[in-house]
Design an enzyme around this catalytic site. Structure first.
Site, short mmCIF file in Angstrom:
data_model
loop_
_atom_site.label_atom_id
_atom_site.label_comp_id
_atom_site.label_asym_id
_atom_site.label_seq_id
_atom_site.Cartn_x
_atom_site.Cartn_y
_atom_site.Cartn_z
N SER A 1 0.86 -1.18 0.00
CA SER A 1 0.00 0.00 0.00
C SER A 1 0.89 1.23 0.00
O SER A 1 2.05 1.16 0.42
CB SER A 1 -0.89 0.00 1.25
OG SER A 1 -1.53 1.26 1.43
N TYR B 1 -1.59 -0.11 10.73
CA TYR B 1 -1.64 -0.53 9.33
C TYR B 1 -0.39 -0.08 8.59
O TYR B 1 0.20 -0.86 7.82
CB TYR B 1 -2.89 0.05 8.66
CG TYR B 1 -3.08 -0.39 7.22
CD1 TYR B 1 -3.30 -1.73 6.91
CD2 TYR B 1 -3.07 0.55 6.19
CE1 TYR B 1 -3.49 -2.13 5.59
CE2 TYR B 1 -3.26 0.16 4.87
CZ TYR B 1 -3.47 -1.18 4.58
OH TYR B 1 -3.65 -1.58 3.28
#
Length: 247
Positions: free
Chosen positions: A131, A144
């Site tokens: 990501s 995250y």
């Protein structure tokens, strides 16, 4: 003999789209995830997809999948996700543990289990779905971001350690993707709060957009390695810079 691609987290979102796309590219696809009923539905629609129940947080489950394969040419480590948006000071340790176990250790388990087959194929491809959160951190994303940074570090280390081996190591780092379930899971089931993430954003990325990028990198000639492919919607210039249209 057709090449075999294994896609984790294939029961929805980017994983499902990638399984469909690689099947269309001519691969025999092993679609692996926990929600077997969704995998069975996918396999019924696409004959070259084989459903396999998989929990990447279980070494036993990962080993069973690896033992069932006669070959593996492509591994797409897609299983992952985010939980919670609390600041680091108020984060729940169990949320961080869950994100680390799925995103990082799940990818590690799968990589260790299937790397021998990828090398043996003579032209293996390992794709790590990370990501932009693995490149730039942001408030409320501590756990995250930490997990995705760890995956990025794993990719970079693997590429160094495997130089000279017939395996390409590819990182796909998407920005804002409006895919099934991701934001809802992050907001602990609050669909209304999840929808606000994409409110007013013209054209966020879709799961098919990311699957298209994955398929393109995987199908390059064997001597071409796409180290890292970052993709964002046109409306997202950076993590904190998103264009929104107000009505």
């Amino acid at each position: 003999m057709k090449k075999t691609a294994v896609v984790t987290g294939a029961s929805s979102g980017i994983g499902e789209a990638t399984a469909r796309r690689l099947a269309a590219e001519g691969y025999d696809v092993v679609a692996a995830a926990r929600r077997r009923e969704r995998l069975d539905k996918l396999a019924a629609e696409v004959p070259s997809i084989t459903p396999v129940t998989l929990d990447v947080t279980s070494q036993e489950s990962v080993d069973a999948l690896a033992a069932s394969l006669s070959r593996c040419d492509v591994l797409v480590n897609n299983a992952g996700g985010a939980v919670g948006l609390e600041p680091v000071s108020g984060a729940l340790v169990e949320d961080w543990q869950r994100m680390y176990d799925i995103n990082v250790l799940g990818s590690l388990r799968m990589t260790q289990a299937l790397l021998p087959s990828l090398i043996a194929s003579g032209d293996g491809v390992l794709v790590m779905l990370t990501s932009t959160a693995g490149l730039v951190s942001y408030e409320g994303g501590g756990g995250y971001c930490a997990a995705k940074h760890a995956q990025t570090a794993m990719v970079e280390t693997l590429r160094l350690e495997l130089v000279g081996e017939p395996v390409r190591i590819i990182e796909i780092a998407p920005g804002m993707v409006q895919s099934e379930g991701f934001a809802v899971n992050r907001f602990r089931g609050d669909a209304e709060a999840a929808a606000k993430v994409y409110a007013g954003v013209p054209g966020p990325l879709t799961a098919d957009d990311v699957a298209d990028a994955i398929a393109w990198t995987v199908t390059r000639p064997a001597h071409v390695n796409v180290d890292r492919l970052v993709l964002r919607p046109r409306a997202q210039a950076a993590q904190h810079k998103v264009h929104r249209v107000t009505s």
